[in-house]
Design a protein around this motif. Structure first.
Motif, PDB file in Angstrom:
ATOM      1  N   PRO A 186       0.706  -1.388  -0.007  1.00  0.00           N
ATOM      2  CA  PRO A 186      -0.041  -0.226   0.018  1.00  0.00           C
ATOM      3  C   PRO A 186       0.985   1.290  -0.100  1.00  0.00           C
ATOM      4  CG  PRO A 186      -0.874  -1.575   1.598  1.00  0.00           C
ATOM      5  CD  PRO A 186       0.567  -2.171   1.050  1.00  0.00           C
ATOM      6  N   PRO A 187       0.392   2.283  -0.695  1.00  0.00           N
ATOM      7  CA  PRO A 187       1.197   3.628  -0.641  1.00  0.00           C
ATOM      8  C   PRO A 187       1.212   4.149   0.744  1.00  0.00           C
ATOM      9  CG  PRO A 187      -0.976   3.878  -1.602  1.00  0.00           C
ATOM     10  CD  PRO A 187      -0.902   2.367  -1.464  1.00  0.00           C
ATOM     11  N   GLU A 188       2.335   4.943   0.815  1.00  0.00           N
ATOM     12  CA  GLU A 188       2.562   5.723   2.292  1.00  0.00           C
ATOM     13  C   GLU A 188       1.455   6.293   2.590  1.00  0.00           C
ATOM     14  OE1 GLU A 188       5.942   8.429   4.504  1.00  0.00           O
ATOM     15  OE2 GLU A 188       6.213   8.113   2.234  1.00  0.00           O
ATOM     16  N   GLY A 189       1.056   6.204   3.855  1.00  0.00           N
ATOM     17  CA  GLY A 189      -0.205   6.887   4.603  1.00  0.00           C
ATOM     18  C   GLY A 189      -1.372   6.312   4.386  1.00  0.00           C
ATOM     19  N   CYS A 190      -1.425   4.955   3.635  1.00  0.00           N
ATOM     20  CA  CYS A 190      -2.425   4.097   3.576  1.00  0.00           C
ATOM     21  C   CYS A 190      -2.432   2.964   4.513  1.00  0.00           C
ATOM     22  CB  CYS A 190      -2.751   3.550   2.065  1.00  0.00           C
ATOM     23  SG  CYS A 190      -3.984   2.570   1.708  1.00  0.00           S
ATOM     24  N   LYS A 191      -3.475   2.765   5.301  1.00  0.00           N
ATOM     25  CA  LYS A 191      -3.516   1.647   6.203  1.00  0.00           C
ATOM     26  C   LYS A 191      -3.683   0.097   5.539  1.00  0.00           C
ATOM     27  CE  LYS A 191      -5.897  -0.162  10.315  1.00  0.00           C
ATOM     28  NZ  LYS A 191      -5.831  -1.720   9.841  1.00  0.00           N
ATOM     29  N   ALA A 192      -2.604  -0.561   5.654  1.00  0.00           N
ATOM     30  CA  ALA A 192      -2.751  -1.851   5.162  1.00  0.00           C
ATOM     31  C   ALA A 192      -3.759  -2.842   5.452  1.00  0.00           C
ATOM     32  CB  ALA A 192      -1.229  -2.610   5.304  1.00  0.00           C
ATOM     33  N   SER A 193      -4.308  -3.738   4.782  1.00  0.00           N
ATOM     34  CA  SER A 193      -5.314  -4.528   5.059  1.00  0.00           C
ATOM     35  C   SER A 193      -4.736  -5.896   4.943  1.00  0.00           C
ATOM     36  CB  SER A 193      -6.785  -4.175   4.046  1.00  0.00           C
ATOM     37  OG  SER A 193      -6.120  -4.588   2.497  1.00  0.00           O
ATOM     38  N   SER A 194      -5.993  -6.892   5.298  1.00  0.00           N
ATOM     39  CA  SER A 194      -5.419  -8.482   5.300  1.00  0.00           C
ATOM     40  C   SER A 194      -5.785  -8.779   3.768  1.00  0.00           C
ATOM     41  CB  SER A 194      -6.202  -9.113   6.363  1.00  0.00           C
ATOM     42  OG  SER A 194      -7.570  -8.953   5.904  1.00  0.00           O
ATOM     43  N   GLU A 195      -6.203  -8.144   2.831  1.00  0.00           N
ATOM     44  CA  GLU A 195      -6.426  -8.571   1.494  1.00  0.00           C
ATOM     45  C   GLU A 195      -5.090  -8.706   0.542  1.00  0.00           C
ATOM     46  OE1 GLU A 195     -10.641  -6.016   1.746  1.00  0.00           O
ATOM     47  OE2 GLU A 195      -8.788  -5.239   0.993  1.00  0.00           O
ATOM     48  N   VAL A 196      -5.008  -9.988  -0.066  1.00  0.00           N
ATOM     49  CA  VAL A 196      -3.862 -10.230  -1.009  1.00  0.00           C
ATOM     50  C   VAL A 196      -4.292 -10.587  -2.081  1.00  0.00           C
ATOM     51  CG1 VAL A 196      -1.753 -11.590  -1.197  1.00  0.00           C
ATOM     52  CG2 VAL A 196      -2.348 -10.883   1.124  1.00  0.00           C
ATOM     53  N   VAL A 197      -3.493  -9.848  -3.208  1.00  0.00           N
ATOM     54  CA  VAL A 197      -4.104 -10.419  -4.644  1.00  0.00           C
ATOM     55  C   VAL A 197      -2.925 -10.974  -5.526  1.00  0.00           C
ATOM     56  CG1 VAL A 197      -4.925  -9.603  -6.906  1.00  0.00           C
ATOM     57  CG2 VAL A 197      -5.898  -8.458  -4.736  1.00  0.00           C
ATOM     58  N   PHE A 198      -2.891 -12.009  -5.948  1.00  0.00           N
ATOM     59  CA  PHE A 198      -1.694 -12.699  -6.694  1.00  0.00           C
ATOM     60  C   PHE A 198      -2.326 -12.645  -8.390  1.00  0.00           C
ATOM     61  CE2 PHE A 198      -0.339 -16.321  -3.721  1.00  0.00           C
ATOM     62  CZ  PHE A 198       0.223 -15.358  -2.890  1.00  0.00           C
ATOM     63  N   LEU A 199      -1.427 -11.759  -8.955  1.00  0.00           N
ATOM     64  CA  LEU A 199      -1.421 -11.555 -10.454  1.00  0.00           C
ATOM     65  C   LEU A 199      -0.371 -12.629 -11.130  1.00  0.00           C
ATOM     66  CD1 LEU A 199      -1.876  -7.730 -10.770  1.00  0.00           C
ATOM     67  CD2 LEU A 199      -3.750  -9.381 -10.573  1.00  0.00           C
ATOM     68  N   LEU A 200      -1.051 -13.678 -11.904  1.00  0.00           N
ATOM     69  CA  LEU A 200       0.065 -14.559 -12.390  1.00  0.00           C
ATOM     70  C   LEU A 200      -0.089 -14.409 -13.892  1.00  0.00           C
ATOM     71  CD1 LEU A 200      -1.348 -17.496 -10.099  1.00  0.00           C
ATOM     72  CD2 LEU A 200       0.678 -15.840  -9.614  1.00  0.00           C
ATOM     73  N   GLY A 201       1.032 -14.104 -14.631  1.00  0.00           N
ATOM     74  CA  GLY A 201       1.203 -13.766 -16.036  1.00  0.00           C
ATOM     75  C   GLY A 201       1.114 -14.947 -16.997  1.00  0.00           C
ATOM     76  N   TRP A 202       1.087 -14.290 -18.189  1.00  0.00           N
ATOM     77  CA  TRP A 202       0.841 -15.100 -19.459  1.00  0.00           C
ATOM     78  C   TRP A 202       2.075 -15.389 -20.066  1.00  0.00           C
ATOM     79  CZ3 TRP A 202      -1.056 -10.408 -18.941  1.00  0.00           C
ATOM     80  CH2 TRP A 202      -0.396  -9.428 -19.814  1.00  0.00           C
ATOM     81  N   GLY A 203       2.227 -16.511 -20.711  1.00  0.00           N
ATOM     82  CA  GLY A 203       3.616 -16.202 -21.531  1.00  0.00           C
ATOM     83  C   GLY A 203       3.753 -15.135 -22.201  1.00  0.00           C
ATOM     84  N   GLY A 204       5.155 -14.878 -22.199  1.00  0.00           N
ATOM     85  CA  GLY A 204       5.865 -13.542 -22.759  1.00  0.00           C
ATOM     86  C   GLY A 204       5.304 -12.168 -22.145  1.00  0.00           C
ATOM     87  N   GLY A 205       4.260 -12.312 -21.132  1.00  0.00           N
ATOM     88  CA  GLY A 205       3.793 -11.059 -20.539  1.00  0.00           C
ATOM     89  C   GLY A 205       5.124 -10.528 -19.642  1.00  0.00           C
ATOM     90  N   THR A 206       5.035  -9.360 -19.258  1.00  0.00           N
ATOM     91  CA  THR A 206       5.862  -8.622 -18.299  1.00  0.00           C
ATOM     92  C   THR A 206       5.172  -8.063 -17.055  1.00  0.00           C
ATOM     93  OG1 THR A 206       5.819  -6.545 -19.503  1.00  0.00           O
ATOM     94  CG2 THR A 206       7.285  -8.255 -20.301  1.00  0.00           C
ATOM     95  N   LEU A 207       6.126  -7.673 -16.202  1.00  0.00           N
ATOM     96  CA  LEU A 207       5.153  -6.838 -15.219  1.00  0.00           C
ATOM     97  C   LEU A 207       4.546  -5.750 -15.462  1.00  0.00           C
ATOM     98  CD1 LEU A 207       8.225  -7.182 -12.439  1.00  0.00           C
ATOM     99  CD2 LEU A 207       6.041  -8.553 -12.663  1.00  0.00           C
ATOM    100  N   ALA A 208       4.984  -5.156 -16.604  1.00  0.00           N
ATOM    101  CA  ALA A 208       4.677  -3.686 -17.043  1.00  0.00           C
ATOM    102  C   ALA A 208       3.193  -4.071 -17.566  1.00  0.00           C
ATOM    103  CB  ALA A 208       5.493  -3.062 -18.107  1.00  0.00           C
ATOM    104  N   ASP A 209       3.068  -5.084 -18.547  1.00  0.00           N
ATOM    105  CA  ASP A 209       1.840  -5.662 -18.950  1.00  0.00           C
ATOM    106  C   ASP A 209       0.532  -5.833 -18.086  1.00  0.00           C
ATOM    107  OD1 ASP A 209       2.878  -5.775 -21.564  1.00  0.00           O
ATOM    108  OD2 ASP A 209       3.616  -7.749 -21.262  1.00  0.00           O
ATOM    109  N   MET A 210       1.031  -6.312 -16.640  1.00  0.00           N
ATOM    110  CA  MET A 210      -0.056  -6.205 -15.878  1.00  0.00           C
ATOM    111  C   MET A 210      -0.252  -5.181 -14.800  1.00  0.00           C
ATOM    112  SD  MET A 210       0.749 -10.130 -14.338  1.00  0.00           S
ATOM    113  CE  MET A 210       2.378 -10.179 -14.092  1.00  0.00           C
ATOM    114  N   GLN A 211       0.457  -4.082 -15.072  1.00  0.00           N
ATOM    115  CA  GLN A 211       0.233  -2.739 -14.311  1.00  0.00           C
ATOM    116  C   GLN A 211      -1.208  -2.214 -14.233  1.00  0.00           C
ATOM    117  OE1 GLN A 211       2.652  -1.835 -12.350  1.00  0.00           O
ATOM    118  NE2 GLN A 211       1.257  -0.106 -11.676  1.00  0.00           N
ATOM    119  N   ASP A 212      -1.992  -2.377 -15.391  1.00  0.00           N
ATOM    120  CA  ASP A 212      -3.293  -1.656 -15.566  1.00  0.00           C
ATOM    121  C   ASP A 212      -4.020  -2.545 -14.390  1.00  0.00           C
ATOM    122  OD1 ASP A 212      -3.122  -4.042 -16.989  1.00  0.00           O
ATOM    123  OD2 ASP A 212      -4.599  -3.295 -18.307  1.00  0.00           O
TER     124      ASP A 212
END
Length: 367
Positions: A170-196
Motif C-alpha cells: 500500500p502507498p505511504e499513508g494508507c493503512k494496510a489491510s489483510s487482502e492479498v491479490v496474486f496476479l499470475l502472468g501469461w507466456g511472454g507477458g511482463t510486469l508492466a503488462d499487468m500494471q493496469d
C-alpha cells in the motif's frame, strides 16, 4: 483496462462488488456449496517433499530466496568463457553428420550449457541455425534438437532461475489491510503488462498487497521460487494484520497463469501440512500457514486456459513463439551497413515464413 475480462469490469463497476467476500456469508451460497476438503496431514503433494535436503522442492525454494539474488549466479569468468568458446562449439556442432545422432546430442549439450550460462547466446545459435528451417536443408535431427531447445523441452527444470516478480505494498499513508491479490502472468507477458490490473485492484482495495509474477517453465524450480515469494508476501501481510481475517484473491492469465496457480496450490499444501517449517529451513512470518480453503476468496481466469486446444493450434502456437526468437536473431546478423541490415531483415522474414508456413520442416518435427 481494455484487456480485462468483461465480467471483471462489470463487477468492478458494481457498488456492492467484493471479490474478498466469504461465500459462506450468503445463505444461498452456503447451502449449495460443498464442505471444504480437509487438509491431508501425511500426504505430500508435488509441491515438494518434507525432506530438508530436497534439491528443488518448495522448502529448497524458500532457502534459495533467503540466499539472495546472487545465489547460483554465474561469475564474470564463466560468462566470458562461455562467450569466447561459443563459436568453436557451433563449428563443432554444425560439422557433424546429421545421421550421427549420438554425436549431435553430445555436441548440442555443450552448446545448450553455454546458452544456460549466457542467454544471449541463443540468438547466435539461431543466427547459425536459421538456414536449417529451409525444407531442403536435409538436417531434421539437428533442427529437431534446436526446436526442442528453444521450446525448453530439453531444459533441466530443477535448476532454472526465477522470472520477474514484484510485491506492491500500500502507498505511504494508507493503512494496510489483510487482502492479498496474486496476479499470475501469461507466456511472454511482463510486469508492466499487468500494471493496469494491479492499478485496478489498488483502486478497489487501497490497503491490499499485490503480488505480480511473470511466466516460467511449468513445474520448474524457478517457478517454485516465484511461488515461494508470493506465499511469503501473503504470510507477511497477514502476520502484520493479526486482527483481520486473511483473504486471498487470485487473478491468473492464460495457460502460464494456470501453471503458476497449480504450483502455488501444491506448494501451499506442502507448507500448511508440514509439522515443523523451521526444521525444514522455511522462514515464514505466519506459522502455521492457514489452509488454502480458509483464505481463498476467488479465482479470476483471464484469457482462460484452454483444455481442448487442438494439436494443430498447439503446434502453431509453439512455432510462433520460436519465430519471435528467430526474427530477433536474424535482425542482429549484419555488418552494420544499410545493405547488411536490409539483407538481415529479408533473411529473418524468410526464416519466419519457413518456420510458420504450411510446409514447415519444424512443424513436421513437432507432429
Amino acid at each position: 483496462l481494455q484487456s480485462l475480462p468483461h465480467l471483471l469490469l462489470q463487477c468492478a463497476m458494481a457498488d456492492d462488488w467484493d471479490p474478498f467476500a466469504d461465500p459462506s456469508d450468503e445463505p444461498s451460497a452456503a447451502a449449495a456449496a460443498p464442505a471444504p476438503p480437509k487438509p491431508e496431514k501425511e500426504k505430500v503433494s508435488a509441491g515438494g517433499s518434507r525432506r530438508k535436503g530436497g534439491a528443488s522442492d518448495i522448502f529448497a525454494a524458500f532457502r534459495r530466496l533467503d540466499e539472495g539474488p546472487a545465489a547460483g549466479a554465474q561469475t564474470e569468468d564463466e560468462l566470458a568463457s562461455a562467450t569466447r568458446d561459443f563459436g568453436l562449439l557451433l563449428d563443432s556442432l554444425f560439422s557433424i553428420d546429421d545421421s550421427n545422432v549420438d554425436a549431435l546430442r553430445d555436441a548440442f549439450a555443450r552448446v545448450a550449457e553455454a546458452c544456460a550460462v549466457r542467454g544471449a547466446l541463443n540468438l547466435r545459435l539461431w543466427q547459425r541455425g536459421k538456414d536449417l528451417l529451409e525444407e531442403s536443408s536435409g538436417r531434421p535431427n539437428l533442427l529437431g534438437m534446436l526446436i526442442d531447445h528453444s521450446l525448453g523441452l530439453t531444459a533441466d527444470p530443477t535448476c532454472n532461475g526465477m522470472s520477474d516478480v514484484r510485491v506492491d505494498l500500500p502507498p505511504e499513508g494508507c493503512k494496510a489491510s489483510s487482502e492479498v491479490v496474486f496476479l499470475l502472468g501469461w507466456g511472454g507477458g511482463t510486469l508492466a503488462d499487468m500494471q493496469d490490473v494491479a492499478e485496478l485492484y489498488r483502486e478497489l482495495f487501497p490497503g491490499c498487497t499485490v503480488f505480480l509474477s511473470t511466466n516460467n517453465m511449468k513445474q520448474s524450480f524457478g517457478l517454485r521460487c516465484q511461488c515461494a515469494a508470493g506465499i511469503r508476501a501473503a504470510a507477511q501481510t497477514w502476520s502484520s494484520n493479526p486482527d483481520d481475517e486473511p483473504k486471498l484473491l487470485v487473478h491468473l492469465f492464460s495457460n502460464s497463469g494456470m501453471h503458476a496457480w497449480v504450483e502455488i496450490l501444491q506448494s501451499w499444501n506442502a507448507l500448511a501440512t508440514c509439522p515443523d517449517l523451521e526444521e525444514a529451513g522455511v522462514a515464514l512470518h505466519l506459522v502455521p500457514l492457514p489452509p488454502m480453503e480458509k483464505v481463498l476468496r476467488g479465482v479470476v481466469m483471464d484469457s482462460a486456459c484452454d483444455s481442448i486446444i487442438t494439436i494443430d493450434a498447439c503446434i502453431q502456437s509453439l512455432v510462433q513463439s520460436v519465430a519471435a526468437v528467430v526474427s530477433l536473431a536474424a535482425s542482429f546478423d549484419h555488418d552494420g551497413t544499410n545493405e547488411g541490415k536490409k539483407a538481415a531483415e529479408l533473411a529473418g522474414r524468410r526464416a519466419v515464413a519457413a518456420l510458420i508456413g504450411d510446409k514447415s520442416a519444424a512443424k513436421s518435427i513437432l507432429y
